[in-house]
Design an enzyme around this catalytic site. Structure first.
Site, PDB file in Angstrom:
ATOM      1  N   SER A   7      -4.995   2.290  15.058  1.00 14.88           N
ATOM      2  CA  SER A   7      -4.058   3.396  14.887  1.00 14.88           C
ATOM      3  C   SER A   7      -4.621   4.669  15.499  1.00 14.88           C
ATOM      4  CB  SER A   7      -3.839   3.608  13.389  1.00 14.88           C
ATOM      5  OG  SER A   7      -3.248   4.858  13.148  1.00 14.88           O
TER       6      SER A   7
ATOM      7  N   TYR B 230      -7.576   4.447   4.244  1.00 12.10           N
ATOM      8  CA  TYR B 230      -6.792   3.649   5.196  1.00 12.10           C
ATOM      9  C   TYR B 230      -7.339   3.833   6.613  1.00 12.10           C
ATOM     10  CZ  TYR B 230      -3.194   3.090   8.753  1.00 12.10           C
ATOM     11  OH  TYR B 230      -2.541   2.781   9.919  1.00 12.10           O
TER      12      TYR B 230
ATOM     13  N   LYS C 229      -9.368   1.149   9.501  1.00 12.23           N
ATOM     14  CA  LYS C 229      -9.057   0.943  10.931  1.00 12.23           C
ATOM     15  C   LYS C 229     -10.325   1.190  11.761  1.00 12.23           C
ATOM     16  CE  LYS C 229      -4.679  -0.049  10.630  1.00 12.23           C
ATOM     17  NZ  LYS C 229      -4.245  -1.429  10.845  1.00 12.23           N
TER      18      LYS C 229
HETATM   19  C1  UD1 Z   1       1.110   8.418   9.365  1.00 12.65           C
HETATM   20  C2  UD1 Z   1      -0.284   8.280   8.839  1.00 12.65           C
HETATM   21  C3  UD1 Z   1      -1.099   7.531   9.863  1.00 12.65           C
HETATM   22  C4  UD1 Z   1      -0.472   6.162  10.136  1.00 12.65           C
HETATM   23  C5  UD1 Z   1       0.965   6.378  10.602  1.00 12.65           C
HETATM   24  C6  UD1 Z   1       1.692   5.055  10.747  1.00 12.65           C
HETATM   25  C7  UD1 Z   1      -0.624  10.197   7.363  1.00 12.65           C
HETATM   26  C8  UD1 Z   1      -1.365  11.459   7.139  1.00 12.65           C
HETATM   27  N1  UD1 Z   1      -0.846   9.579   8.527  1.00 12.65           N
HETATM   28  O1  UD1 Z   1       1.064   9.180  10.550  1.00 12.65           O
HETATM   29  O2  UD1 Z   1      -2.415   7.369   9.395  1.00 12.65           O
HETATM   30  O3  UD1 Z   1      -1.191   5.469  11.110  1.00 12.65           O
HETATM   31  O4  UD1 Z   1       1.675   7.140   9.647  1.00 12.65           O
HETATM   32  O5  UD1 Z   1       2.926   5.264  11.350  1.00 12.65           O
HETATM   33  O6  UD1 Z   1       0.132   9.750   6.530  1.00 12.65           O
HETATM   34  N2  UD1 Z   1       7.063  14.326   7.962  1.00 12.65           N
HETATM   35  C9  UD1 Z   1       7.901  15.193   7.295  1.00 12.65           C
HETATM   36  N3  UD1 Z   1       8.605  14.715   6.220  1.00 12.65           N
HETATM   37  C10 UD1 Z   1       8.501  13.416   5.784  1.00 12.65           C
HETATM   38  C11 UD1 Z   1       7.628  12.535   6.482  1.00 12.65           C
HETATM   39  C12 UD1 Z   1       6.929  13.035   7.570  1.00 12.65           C
HETATM   40  O7  UD1 Z   1       8.027  16.372   7.662  1.00 12.65           O
HETATM   41  O8  UD1 Z   1       9.147  13.048   4.810  1.00 12.65           O
HETATM   42  C13 UD1 Z   1       6.333  14.831   9.156  1.00 12.65           C
HETATM   43  C14 UD1 Z   1       4.815  14.766   9.000  1.00 12.65           C
HETATM   44  O9  UD1 Z   1       4.319  15.932   8.411  1.00 12.65           O
HETATM   45  C15 UD1 Z   1       4.393  14.626  10.469  1.00 12.65           C
HETATM   46  C16 UD1 Z   1       5.527  13.793  11.088  1.00 12.65           C
HETATM   47  O10 UD1 Z   1       6.642  13.983  10.233  1.00 12.65           O
HETATM   48  O11 UD1 Z   1       4.342  15.858  11.119  1.00 12.65           O
HETATM   49  C17 UD1 Z   1       5.213  12.319  11.185  1.00 12.65           C
HETATM   50  O12 UD1 Z   1       4.794  11.839   9.914  1.00 12.65           O
HETATM   51  P1  UD1 Z   1       4.609  10.281   9.608  1.00 12.65           P
HETATM   52  O13 UD1 Z   1       5.803   9.537  10.077  1.00 12.65           O
HETATM   53  O14 UD1 Z   1       4.209  10.135   8.185  1.00 12.65           O
HETATM   54  O15 UD1 Z   1       3.425   9.853  10.579  1.00 12.65           O
HETATM   55  P2  UD1 Z   1       1.928  10.440  10.721  1.00 12.65           P
HETATM   56  O16 UD1 Z   1       1.611  11.412   9.675  1.00 12.65           O
HETATM   57  O17 UD1 Z   1       1.781  10.889  12.128  1.00 12.65           O
END
Ligand code: UD1
Length: 357
Positions: free
Chosen positions: A132, A156, A160
């Protein structure tokens, strides 16, 4: 199964990325054996892959199995010869890993070590691992290249990172191993039929499943985690790659394993483009002609500001490139949650039961 086809073992084959990869493998002429403990997935996904693969569906078999069950794994490897293993199986929720670190170390590390031991004992030394972009931590600059320093901010992420290190060590101890570590950026979307896809249990952790659930009325609003980042609109920027493009990256990696020069190599699988949370929402609203209500909130602990991939190495060495554009990614993600699909909607057909992890 076809006699000449390469036979690939896919761990975590009933999961979100695993099921899409199984389908692409079958359509690519491979024979595949899926294993999964069905902890966060359902065997229905396997049946659906078989159906979607049409005549190739007969080249897929499935065994419910936990990788930590060494005797079961031994029995499987004794019963047939695998040309390579693609290893997806593992727990993947960052927050849960902070609360239950031993679960994560046991599942992800013990499962992988057992798998690698059994592979070695049976002379199967071709391995593709789903790593990842989380191993880049908060990168000092973007795009992230494969040479960037590695770190992890959660149990997690550490699983990885540790598995990557284990792979580098076993290759150094025995150069017969051929290993490709694929660092995924943010997988989204689903097969256009909507027949397989992502349907996380409980409240989704990731952005796109959350947006989809708001769109279908399961949740009232999307909480935006932070709008004070130094990005174009203040929200987090990520590299969203369609799951079918990601699945195809595994086929490219399998082909690369036949290259005599390969040892233990790492490749990013991303699009090379950063997209903010608000841009994702705007694209989704445009494609669905539907408003996604937003609630602005503070930053999510452990989140990073901007993460996107350098795709140069994968494009050059794997001869792999994304095929699905950003607009298409959002359109397909919407299609898979809207019910306007040929085979029926994935989320609806299972009520709120989950099918893929
Ligand atoms: C997350 C994991 C990462 C994992 C990946 C798998 C964390 C900190 N990281 O990545 O380790 O490999 O998923 O796909 O959890 N967001 C919102 N509202 C929400 C959900 C997300 O604003 O309800 C924003 C987050 O702040 C971020 C973006 O959307 O800026 C993407 O978030 P997410 O889909 O959870 O992925 P990652 O955080 O990049």
């Amino acid at each position: 199964m076809t006699d000449m086809a390469q036979k690939i073992l896919v761990t975590g084959g009933a999961g979100y990325i695993g099921s899409h990869t199984l389908l692409q493998l079958l359509l690519g002429g491979y024979a595949a054996v899926g294993v999964d403990n069905l902890d966060n997935s359902s065997q229905v996904a396997i049946q659906r892959v078989q159906e979607l693969a049409g005549e190739y569906g007969q080249n897929l078999s499935f065994h419910k199995m936990d990788l930590r069950d060494k005797p079961a794994l031994e029995k499987l490897f004794a019963s047939m010869k695998f040309d390579a293993v693609i290893h997806f199986a593992g727990l993947k929720a960052v927050g849960e890993s902070v609360a239950k670190p031993l679960n994560y170390y046991d599942n992800n590390l013990s499962g992988t070590i057992t798998l690698l031991e059994v592979m070695a004992a049976h002379g199967c030394k071709r391995f593709v691992f789903s790593s990842s972009a989380t191993v880049y931590g908060w990168p000092k600059e973007v795009p992230c290249t494969e040479e960037f320093p590695l770190s992890a901010a959660s149990p997690y992420g550490r699983t990885k990172l540790f598995i990557e290190e284990i792979c580098r060590d076993i290759y150094h101890s025995d150069s017969e191993w051929k290993i490709i570590l694929l660092r995924y950026f943010n997988p989204v979307g689903a097969h256009p039929s909507g027949y397989i896809g992502e349907d996380p249990r409980g409240v989704p952790n990731n952005l796109m499943p959350f947006v989809q659930q708001v769109a279908v009325g399961r949740r009232p609003a999307l909480t935006v985690f932070g709008n004070d980042y130094s990005t174009k609109d203040g929200t987090g920027v990520r590299d969203y790659i369609h799951v079918l493009d990601l699945a195809d990256g595994h086929i490219a990696a399998l082909r690369k394993l036949s290259d005599p020069s390969i040892g233990c190599e790492v490749y990013n699988l991303g699009t090379g483009k950063g997209t903010s949370v608000l841009e994702i929402v705007a694209s989704f609203e445009k494609a669905s002609k539907q408003k996604i209500p937003l609630v602005m909130a503070g930053r999510r602990p452990g989140d990073t500001e901007t993460v996107y991939a350098s795709t140069d190495k994968a494009e050059r060495e794997l001869k792999w490139k994304i095929q699905i554009s950003k607009q298409e990614v959002v359109r397909l993600s919407r299609a898979s949650s809207s019910g306007k699909t040929s085979k029926g909607r994935f989320l609806e057909s299972h009520g709120n039961g989950r099918v893929n992890g």
